[in-house]
Write an enzyme that holds these catalytic residues in place. Sequence first.
Site, PDB file in Angstrom:
ATOM      1  N   GLU A 117     -10.318   7.142   4.525  1.00 27.12           N
ATOM      2  CA  GLU A 117      -9.266   6.583   5.387  1.00 27.12           C
ATOM      3  C   GLU A 117      -9.318   7.181   6.807  1.00 27.12           C
ATOM      4  OE1 GLU A 117      -5.596   5.440   3.381  1.00 27.12           O
ATOM      5  OE2 GLU A 117      -6.367   6.281   1.534  1.00 27.12           O
ATOM      6  N   ASP A 144       0.839  -1.192   0.000  1.00 28.50           N
ATOM      7  CA  ASP A 144       0.000   0.000   0.000  1.00 28.50           C
ATOM      8  C   ASP A 144       0.884   1.256   0.000  1.00 28.50           C
ATOM      9  OD1 ASP A 144      -2.160   1.699   0.038  1.00 28.50           O
ATOM     10  OD2 ASP A 144      -3.206   0.685   1.670  1.00 28.50           O
TER      11      ASP A 144
HETATM   12  C1  BGC Z   1      -3.192   9.960  -1.726  1.00 26.43           C
HETATM   13  C2  BGC Z   1      -4.055   8.736  -1.580  1.00 26.43           C
HETATM   14  C3  BGC Z   1      -3.475   7.865  -0.570  1.00 26.43           C
HETATM   15  C4  BGC Z   1      -3.169   8.617   0.709  1.00 26.43           C
HETATM   16  C5  BGC Z   1      -2.450   7.740   1.682  1.00 26.43           C
HETATM   17  C6  BGC Z   1      -2.986  10.629  -0.402  1.00 26.43           C
HETATM   18  O1  BGC Z   1      -2.170  11.729  -0.524  1.00 26.43           O
HETATM   19  O2  BGC Z   1      -3.793  10.849  -2.604  1.00 26.43           O
HETATM   20  O3  BGC Z   1      -4.169   8.036  -2.775  1.00 26.43           O
HETATM   21  O4  BGC Z   1      -4.385   6.840  -0.333  1.00 26.43           O
HETATM   22  O5  BGC Z   1      -2.414   9.750   0.476  1.00 26.43           O
HETATM   23  O6  BGC Z   1      -2.245   8.370   2.907  1.00 26.43           O
HETATM   24  C1  BGC Z   2      -5.111   3.184   0.375  1.00 22.59           C
HETATM   25  C2  BGC Z   2      -5.371   2.199  -0.723  1.00 22.59           C
HETATM   26  C3  BGC Z   2      -5.245   2.870  -2.056  1.00 22.59           C
HETATM   27  C4  BGC Z   2      -3.915   3.579  -2.173  1.00 22.59           C
HETATM   28  C5  BGC Z   2      -3.736   4.306  -3.479  1.00 22.59           C
HETATM   29  C6  BGC Z   2      -3.858   3.964   0.150  1.00 22.59           C
HETATM   30  O1  BGC Z   2      -3.726   4.977   1.105  1.00 22.59           O
HETATM   31  O2  BGC Z   2      -5.035   2.500   1.603  1.00 22.59           O
HETATM   32  O3  BGC Z   2      -6.641   1.617  -0.566  1.00 22.59           O
HETATM   33  O4  BGC Z   2      -5.402   1.916  -3.071  1.00 22.59           O
HETATM   34  O5  BGC Z   2      -3.799   4.512  -1.126  1.00 22.59           O
HETATM   35  O6  BGC Z   2      -4.524   5.425  -3.547  1.00 22.59           O
END
Ligand code: BGC
Ligand code: BGC
Length: 628
Positions: free
Chosen positions: A516, A310
């Site tokens: 998230e 991830d």
């Molecule tokens: C990204 C996301 C990612 C997240 C993780 C963001 O800055 O745009 O895609 O899931 O950071 O913390």
């Molecule tokens: C998320 C994932 C996601 C990735 C890319 C991460 O922070 O946990 O689910 O696919 O970002 O955006």
Amino acid sequence: MGHIWRCAHLLLYCCLLLSTTGVQGSGYLKYKDPKQPLNTRIDDLLSRMSLAEKIGQMAQIERSIATPDVIKNNYIGSVLSGGGSWPAPQATVQEWASMVTEMQKAALSTPLGIPMIYGIDAVHGHGNVYKATIFPHNVGLGATRDPELAKKIGAAVALEVRATGIPYIFAPCVAVCRDPRWGRCYESFSEDPKVVQMMTQIIPGFQGEAPPSSLGRPFVAGTRNVAACAKHYVGDGGTYKGINENNTIIDFHGLLQIHMPPYYNAVINSVSSIMVSFSSWNGVRMHANHFLVTDFLKNKLKFRGFVISDWEALDKMTNPRGSDYHLSIKLGVLAGIDMVMIPFNYTGFIGNLTSLVLDNTIPMSRIDDAVRRILRVKFTMGLFENPFPDPSLAGELGKQEHRDLAREAVRKSLVLLKNGKYGEKPLLPLPKKCGKLLVAGSYADNLGGQCGGWTITWQGLEGNNLTAGTTILEGIKSTVDGSAQVVFSEEPSPDFVQKGGFNYAIVVVGEPPYAESQGDNLNLTIPAPGPSVIETVCSNVKCIVVLISGRPLLIEPYINKIDAFVAAWLPGTEGKGVADVLFGDYGFTGKLSRTWFKSVDQLPMNVGDPHYDPLFPFGFGLETHPSF
Ligand code: BGC
Ligand code: BGC
């Protein structure tokens, strides 16, 4: 004469065709020949690759830093869009496709010409893309209990993603959310592993139906489908108090019973990749868990696709983040991670992984296993033969047929939890000749709110300017009879409600968009002014409360005042689906995919628990009949 010319032309054309596909003469490269068996192609290509090329295949970097030079010079194997990472605001399909094309040209210009694979989160439709169809988030799809519908949605999403030239998605999320305090609970189909398992039918929708001979091995039918990714392996939905990326405390038996089952279905259904969870299992980070990633998933379940890490997850293995990247990479790659979603520090990744291989800390066999898996997916899906976007698919994005499907999903996802006060007759469906109707609440006319997180931006956006779609209010207005009078007031005063002469009121309240950790919430109350709008309206008019939320929220204090209560989850862009059911063009059929708690101190509380005392139990949902 003309005949001879035609023959000569044909011959020339054939030679050209053969030489471009590499099937002829001294330029013949076995791995480029689609007629060769898969393993022959993989072996042939692998035998030609340098360590730098292998490590490049394992690297996934973010779009914003993926210049042609970076891709070429580092043999980058994959590029991604993070949440809200687009080539331009409101980018068109052509802008997306030409971005992918430029990157692909760079990848193909390397000596071995291995295509890169572009990945993106398409967790409820092609969420990052302006004017894409946004489907209900998984919590709502779980309430439909309709795997065929999930499969159709998968196929539609695949086409919309391919319309932008993208062949790979980070979906489905097959988390089994055991605690609604978790900010990602809406990405989970259900608290019940059986419902999540059933909804994994979205995978053959995304990837196309695998023939029996391919079952259990990565499969993508062709250029109208995409490679999928089941995530987040494993136990992401079981963390302590629902804290995102936290620790899942459960014995192995419990893990197998609750969190693992969807992965059995994903593997059997030929999922191409699996993403590892940020979370830990009994204190061990999943990204360092050799037992679960290698021994169990790869060796026991015989998963043959690739395992992807991830976002910055390897950096997060040390405290502070990234402080010992060398150690992080060692632990992650040795645990069995094949592709690393770096996504920015690619020089650190390449440098450290190279030295770990050169000093034999990581054996070459581990690198070869990783690269084999990545190449297997790329070959299987036809990426070598069709590396570029197909412009003929441009019209697939946001097309009416997909919006109709999303609207159907909205109808089926609504769960009717109360219909008329005790001893009174049912209130729903409402008559279309409803007289004077009040529509109130912050989420009645709020497209961004009804879409939730992972829409245009990572966190999602409130309001009506983010993309194309129909709000719930617009849906109501276009459904009622011409004689009806619809009055919208987001936050009406008691006076306005009392003197308005309303026959009915529809109150739409809920949670703002989030994604998230930003969605973690220990109170689960309906944010202001929701409760006061319910209070004001429902004390004076027969009212239907529609809740827009990613999970059950605290409703017990208000439920007696409310005449009818509908959980609408995060329905997406097709708000008309709500009106379809409220006004009886269709019946309510949705069933709770989650337990509705009375108070947060009961949490976690899931179906089957010994002290189960819900407000509405898992599986509950009243039904109505269409009113004609
Ligand atoms: C990204 C996301 C990612 C997240 C993780 C963001 O800055 O745009 O895609 O899931 O950071 O913390
Ligand atoms: C998320 C994932 C996601 C990735 C890319 C991460 O922070 O946990 O689910 O696919 O970002 O955006």
